[in-house]
Write a protein that holds these residues in place. Structure first.
Motif, PDB file in Angstrom:
ATOM      1  N   VAL A  20       0.881  -1.170   0.000  1.00 59.53           N
ATOM      2  CA  VAL A  20       0.000   0.000   0.000  1.00 59.53           C
ATOM      3  C   VAL A  20       0.918   1.220   0.000  1.00 59.53           C
ATOM      4  O   VAL A  20       1.644   1.451   0.966  1.00 59.53           O
ATOM      5  CB  VAL A  20      -0.931   0.003   1.222  1.00 59.53           C
ATOM      6  N   ASN A  21       0.904   1.963  -1.101  1.00 59.80           N
ATOM      7  CA  ASN A  21       1.851   3.058  -1.315  1.00 59.80           C
ATOM      8  C   ASN A  21       1.154   4.407  -1.344  1.00 59.80           C
ATOM      9  O   ASN A  21       0.007   4.512  -1.775  1.00 59.80           O
ATOM     10  CB  ASN A  21       2.563   2.892  -2.665  1.00 59.80           C
ATOM     11  N   ASP A  22       1.871   5.422  -0.931  1.00 61.23           N
ATOM     12  CA  ASP A  22       1.435   6.798  -1.104  1.00 61.23           C
ATOM     13  C   ASP A  22       2.676   7.662  -1.228  1.00 61.23           C
ATOM     14  O   ASP A  22       3.727   7.343  -0.671  1.00 61.23           O
ATOM     15  CB  ASP A  22       0.568   7.270   0.069  1.00 61.23           C
ATOM     16  N   SER A  23       2.567   8.731  -1.967  1.00 61.72           N
ATOM     17  CA  SER A  23       3.691   9.639  -2.113  1.00 61.72           C
ATOM     18  C   SER A  23       3.170  11.043  -2.352  1.00 61.72           C
ATOM     19  O   SER A  23       1.988  11.250  -2.619  1.00 61.72           O
ATOM     20  CB  SER A  23       4.601   9.199  -3.260  1.00 61.72           C
ATOM     21  N   ALA A  24       4.069  11.995  -2.240  1.00 60.44           N
ATOM     22  CA  ALA A  24       3.697  13.397  -2.408  1.00 60.44           C
ATOM     23  C   ALA A  24       4.868  14.153  -3.014  1.00 60.44           C
ATOM     24  O   ALA A  24       6.029  13.803  -2.811  1.00 60.44           O
ATOM     25  CB  ALA A  24       3.310  14.003  -1.069  1.00 60.44           C
ATOM     26  N   ALA A  34      10.134  15.297  -2.749  1.00 62.76           N
ATOM     27  CA  ALA A  34       9.330  14.127  -3.100  1.00 62.76           C
ATOM     28  C   ALA A  34       9.484  13.099  -1.978  1.00 62.76           C
ATOM     29  O   ALA A  34      10.588  12.686  -1.654  1.00 62.76           O
ATOM     30  CB  ALA A  34       9.782  13.545  -4.427  1.00 62.76           C
ATOM     31  N   MET A  35       8.371  12.710  -1.384  1.00 64.15           N
ATOM     32  CA  MET A  35       8.347  11.739  -0.290  1.00 64.15           C
ATOM     33  C   MET A  35       7.545  10.521  -0.730  1.00 64.15           C
ATOM     34  O   MET A  35       6.650  10.622  -1.565  1.00 64.15           O
ATOM     35  CB  MET A  35       7.689  12.329   0.959  1.00 64.15           C
ATOM     36  N   ARG A  36       7.874   9.372  -0.142  1.00 61.15           N
ATOM     37  CA  ARG A  36       7.124   8.145  -0.414  1.00 61.15           C
ATOM     38  C   ARG A  36       6.951   7.382   0.886  1.00 61.15           C
ATOM     39  O   ARG A  36       7.765   7.481   1.805  1.00 61.15           O
ATOM     40  CB  ARG A  36       7.846   7.277  -1.424  1.00 61.15           C
ATOM     41  N   THR A  71       3.579  14.652  -9.105  1.00 56.16           N
ATOM     42  CA  THR A  71       3.032  13.693  -8.146  1.00 56.16           C
ATOM     43  C   THR A  71       2.905  12.318  -8.780  1.00 56.16           C
ATOM     44  O   THR A  71       3.177  11.304  -8.139  1.00 56.16           O
ATOM     45  CB  THR A  71       1.664  14.180  -7.640  1.00 56.16           C
ATOM     46  N   LEU A  72       2.523  12.256 -10.057  1.00 57.05           N
ATOM     47  CA  LEU A  72       2.405  10.962 -10.735  1.00 57.05           C
ATOM     48  C   LEU A  72       3.748  10.245 -10.788  1.00 57.05           C
ATOM     49  O   LEU A  72       3.830   9.032 -10.568  1.00 57.05           O
ATOM     50  CB  LEU A  72       1.844  11.142 -12.143  1.00 57.05           C
ATOM     51  N   GLY A  73       4.816  10.976 -11.051  1.00 52.69           N
ATOM     52  CA  GLY A  73       6.150  10.366 -11.073  1.00 52.69           C
ATOM     53  C   GLY A  73       6.555   9.812  -9.720  1.00 52.69           C
ATOM     54  O   GLY A  73       7.131   8.732  -9.627  1.00 52.69           O
TER      55      GLY A  73
END
Length: 126
Positions: A20-24, A34-36, A71-73
């Motif tokens: 389960v991933n999220d990033s910003a 860029a954080m993940r 954000t998509l990257g």
């Protein structure tokens, strides 16, 4: 409000490994941040509900290694990192629950040409 997390004493096959991933991404004046973050769980496969009993195996939050300007990257890189870790964890569960893997099978697995009996799934909000 009370919040609790319940761990089952044992979870039985059929199993799947889920990332389960999220990033910003935040653009600043001269740089970008860029954080993940990823939570990796082993989950029972249940046709009645997408959930099921699960155990949290690993979790982390880090800055991105690669430079991404959207954000998509960052979501894409977070998913790749999470799924790669899931493949290793699924291989370990496969060796314990199903049968040992040969060195050739592991090479094919890492390169994407072999399929385990324990599926790997990725979840993101992109």
């Amino acid at each position: 409000n009370k919040c609790s997390l319940y761990y089952a004493k044992e979870i039985k096959p059929p199993l799947r490994v889920v990332a389960v991933n999220d990033s910003a991404f935040r653009k600043e004046a001269n740089t970008g941040l860029a954080m993940r973050g990823t939570v990796i769980i082993v989950n029972t496969i249940n046709a009645e509900t997408p959930g099921g009993k699960h155990h949290v195996i690993e979790y982390y939050a880090r800055t991105q290694k690669q430079i991404r300007c959207s954000t998509l990257g960052t979501e894409q890189c977070a998913m790749i990192d999470g799924v790669n870790m899931c493949i290793v964890i699924a291989a370990a569960y496969h060796e314990v629950l199903v049968r040992p893997l040969t060195a050739d099978t592991m090479i094919y697995l890492i390169s994407g040409f072999a399929i385990l009996e324990i599926p790997v799934e990725g979840v993101t909000d992109a």
